[in-house]
Design a protein around this motif. Structure first.
Motif, PDB file in Angstrom:
ATOM      1  N   VAL A  56      -4.764  -1.168 -46.641  1.00  0.00           N
ATOM      2  CA  VAL A  56      -4.893  -1.062 -47.841  1.00  0.00           C
ATOM      3  C   VAL A  56      -4.118  -2.402 -48.818  1.00  0.00           C
ATOM      4  O   VAL A  56      -3.601  -3.353 -48.017  1.00  0.00           O
ATOM      5  N   GLU A  57      -4.780  -2.701 -50.118  1.00  0.00           N
ATOM      6  CA  GLU A  57      -4.070  -3.431 -50.834  1.00  0.00           C
ATOM      7  C   GLU A  57      -3.231  -3.091 -51.733  1.00  0.00           C
ATOM      8  O   GLU A  57      -3.661  -2.254 -52.338  1.00  0.00           O
ATOM      9  N   ALA A  58      -1.905  -3.559 -51.773  1.00  0.00           N
ATOM     10  CA  ALA A  58      -0.964  -3.274 -52.813  1.00  0.00           C
ATOM     11  C   ALA A  58      -1.456  -3.633 -54.195  1.00  0.00           C
ATOM     12  O   ALA A  58      -1.406  -4.967 -54.334  1.00  0.00           O
ATOM     13  N   VAL A 116      -0.634  -7.792 -49.725  1.00  0.00           N
ATOM     14  CA  VAL A 116       0.196  -7.924 -50.843  1.00  0.00           C
ATOM     15  C   VAL A 116      -0.180  -9.316 -51.720  1.00  0.00           C
ATOM     16  O   VAL A 116      -0.259 -10.432 -50.974  1.00  0.00           O
ATOM     17  N   ASN A 117      -0.363  -9.164 -53.019  1.00  0.00           N
ATOM     18  CA  ASN A 117      -0.545 -10.500 -53.729  1.00  0.00           C
ATOM     19  C   ASN A 117       0.533 -11.365 -54.008  1.00  0.00           C
ATOM     20  O   ASN A 117       1.507 -10.656 -54.233  1.00  0.00           O
ATOM     21  N   VAL A 118       0.566 -12.574 -53.560  1.00  0.00           N
ATOM     22  CA  VAL A 118       1.426 -13.554 -53.959  1.00  0.00           C
ATOM     23  C   VAL A 118       1.304 -14.310 -55.196  1.00  0.00           C
ATOM     24  O   VAL A 118      -0.040 -14.926 -55.130  1.00  0.00           O
ATOM     25  N   LEU A 148      -0.494 -11.357 -46.526  1.00  0.00           N
ATOM     26  CA  LEU A 148      -0.176 -12.195 -47.658  1.00  0.00           C
ATOM     27  C   LEU A 148      -1.479 -12.693 -48.368  1.00  0.00           C
ATOM     28  O   LEU A 148      -2.204 -13.430 -47.918  1.00  0.00           O
ATOM     29  N   GLU A 149      -1.790 -12.261 -49.588  1.00  0.00           N
ATOM     30  CA  GLU A 149      -2.901 -12.703 -50.210  1.00  0.00           C
ATOM     31  C   GLU A 149      -2.625 -13.998 -51.288  1.00  0.00           C
ATOM     32  O   GLU A 149      -1.774 -13.832 -52.147  1.00  0.00           O
ATOM     33  N   ILE A 150      -3.380 -15.066 -50.884  1.00  0.00           N
ATOM     34  CA  ILE A 150      -3.024 -16.433 -51.668  1.00  0.00           C
ATOM     35  C   ILE A 150      -4.227 -16.683 -52.407  1.00  0.00           C
ATOM     36  O   ILE A 150      -5.233 -16.451 -51.958  1.00  0.00           O
ATOM     37  N   LEU A 178      -7.026 -15.771 -47.719  1.00  0.00           N
ATOM     38  CA  LEU A 178      -7.298 -16.549 -49.181  1.00  0.00           C
ATOM     39  C   LEU A 178      -8.391 -15.630 -49.991  1.00  0.00           C
ATOM     40  O   LEU A 178      -9.334 -15.379 -49.884  1.00  0.00           O
ATOM     41  N   ASP A 179      -7.709 -15.192 -51.207  1.00  0.00           N
ATOM     42  CA  ASP A 179      -8.094 -14.448 -52.083  1.00  0.00           C
ATOM     43  C   ASP A 179      -9.160 -15.275 -53.003  1.00  0.00           C
ATOM     44  O   ASP A 179      -9.219 -16.249 -53.322  1.00  0.00           O
ATOM     45  N   ASP A 180     -10.098 -14.300 -53.633  1.00  0.00           N
ATOM     46  CA  ASP A 180     -11.094 -14.717 -54.567  1.00  0.00           C
ATOM     47  C   ASP A 180     -11.914 -16.178 -54.177  1.00  0.00           C
ATOM     48  O   ASP A 180     -12.167 -16.702 -55.043  1.00  0.00           O
ATOM     49  N   LEU A 199     -10.719 -14.280 -45.136  1.00  0.00           N
ATOM     50  CA  LEU A 199     -11.090 -15.039 -46.093  1.00  0.00           C
ATOM     51  C   LEU A 199     -11.839 -13.959 -47.213  1.00  0.00           C
ATOM     52  O   LEU A 199     -12.660 -12.837 -46.605  1.00  0.00           O
ATOM     53  N   LYS A 200     -11.475 -13.829 -48.424  1.00  0.00           N
ATOM     54  CA  LYS A 200     -11.971 -12.536 -49.333  1.00  0.00           C
ATOM     55  C   LYS A 200     -12.794 -13.289 -50.147  1.00  0.00           C
ATOM     56  O   LYS A 200     -12.497 -14.019 -51.122  1.00  0.00           O
ATOM     57  N   ILE A 201     -14.133 -12.735 -50.117  1.00  0.00           N
ATOM     58  CA  ILE A 201     -15.393 -13.375 -50.976  1.00  0.00           C
ATOM     59  C   ILE A 201     -14.977 -12.580 -52.266  1.00  0.00           C
ATOM     60  O   ILE A 201     -14.724 -11.477 -52.277  1.00  0.00           O
TER      61      ILE A 201
END
Ligand code: C2E
Ligand code: CA
Ligand code: CA
Ligand code: CA
Length: 274
Positions: A56-58, A116-118, A148-150, A178-180, A199-201
């Motif tokens: 999951v993503e918080a 978790v978004n940082v 950790l999503e950066i 790596l987000d977005d 890697l998150k597209i």
């Protein structure tokens, strides 16, 4: 001063003042809100090709006593400017880690990862590595389930220092996404040097990928290139913002590994998770 000019400026000043006041009020409310437990974590599932949940993503929500639920887009930037993002970010980390520990012996959720978004201020804080490891130690959460999503923009400036921190956290098992991806400043040479796992597209590629407009083919090739690039770098490729079955199937064909979006689940309270 000329009359008309003065009136105009008085009007704008009053307007500006009103906006500043409501902004300051929100900033104060948020500070109190973090301390008074008004924040809540929602969770959105991430699934594999078989639609099995793998994690999951918080995503944080703020339940303001009079304004009701406020989405992060409307308060994260305030927390970043006031500095409360550290307080908020630590609360999110701790809550996510507590949940990870709870799930460690849950029949379905033991294998789930927690993303978790940082925020950039958190990552650049001197004690970021200590904060994350303290959270893991104090809660007893399994570090290898924490992702950790950066975002790319966080790497501008002192990339070296960020890489060192990522490496230190990776040594204790924490992973990075790596987000977005694709929306920021993509320097392919540093991408190769970053100790990433996923890697998150970005959603914008996912939504245009299956467009039946003239640009559809070019967009699909672009998405394909990003997925291939991720795999070349040895990364797991995640698509966010998947809203339709057509998008899901196109992404499977293109080799995407993990999927997230309204088509599968919206962000929900823990009790509503599958
Ligand atoms: P993000 O990290 O890119 O998170 C994905 C956002 O897309 C979430 O919005 C999610 O609800 C939304 N979303 C998911 N699936 C779909 C879909 O199929 N279609 C569409 N249109 N949207 C979808 P949310 O929860 O409002 O969060 C917005 C942003 O706020 C996040 O973007 C993230 O950057 C930030 N954020 C959320 N929680 C935290 C947090 O705990 N800390 C920090 N620093 N930032 C956070
Ligand atoms: Ca994210
Ligand atoms: Ca994202
Ligand atoms: Ca986003």
């Amino acid at each position: 001063a000329k009359d008309s000019g003065r009136n105009t400026s008085v009007f704008f000043d009053a307007d500006l003042e009103a906006r500043l006041n409501s902004r300051l009020e929100l900033q104060r409310d948020l500070h109190r809100g973090i301390i008074n437990n008004e924040l809540e974590l929602f969770y959105q599932t991430k699934v594999n090709c078989q639609k099995t949940c793998v994690g999951v993503e918080a995503l944080v929500r703020w339940f303001h006593p009079t304004k009701g639920m406020i989405n992060p887009a409307n308060f994260i930037y305030i927390a970043e400017q006031s500095g409360d993002i550290i307080l908020l970010g630590n609360w999110v980390l701790r809550t996510a880690c507590e949940k990870l520990l709870e799930w460690a012996d849950h029949p379905e959720r033991a294998d789930w990862t927690m993303s978790v978004n940082v925020s950039v201020k958190q990552l650049k804080a001197d004690n970021f590595v200590e904060e994350v490891s303290r959270c893991l130690n104090e809660t007893g959460a399994p570090p290898n389930k924490l992702i950790l999503e950066i975002t790319e923009s966080m790497l501008l400036g002192n990339t070296e220092a960020v890489i060192v921190k990522m490496q230190q956290l990776r040594n204790i098992g924490v992973r990075f996404a790596l987000d977005d991806f694709g929306t920021g400043y993509s320097n392919l040479s540093y991408l190769q040097r970053l100790p990433l796992d996923q890697l998150k597209i970005d959603r914008s590629f996912v939504s245009t990928n299956t467009d039946h407009e003239n640009s559809g083919l070019a967009q699909a090739q672009l998405t394909q290139s990003i997925i291939s690039l991720g795999h070349t770098l040895g990364l797991i490729v995640v698509a966010e913002g998947v809203e339709t079955e057509a998008q899901f199937h196109a992404l499977i064909k293109q080799g995407c590994d993990i999927f997230q979006g309204y088509y599968f689940n919206r962000p929900v309270r823990e009790g509503e998770l599958p």
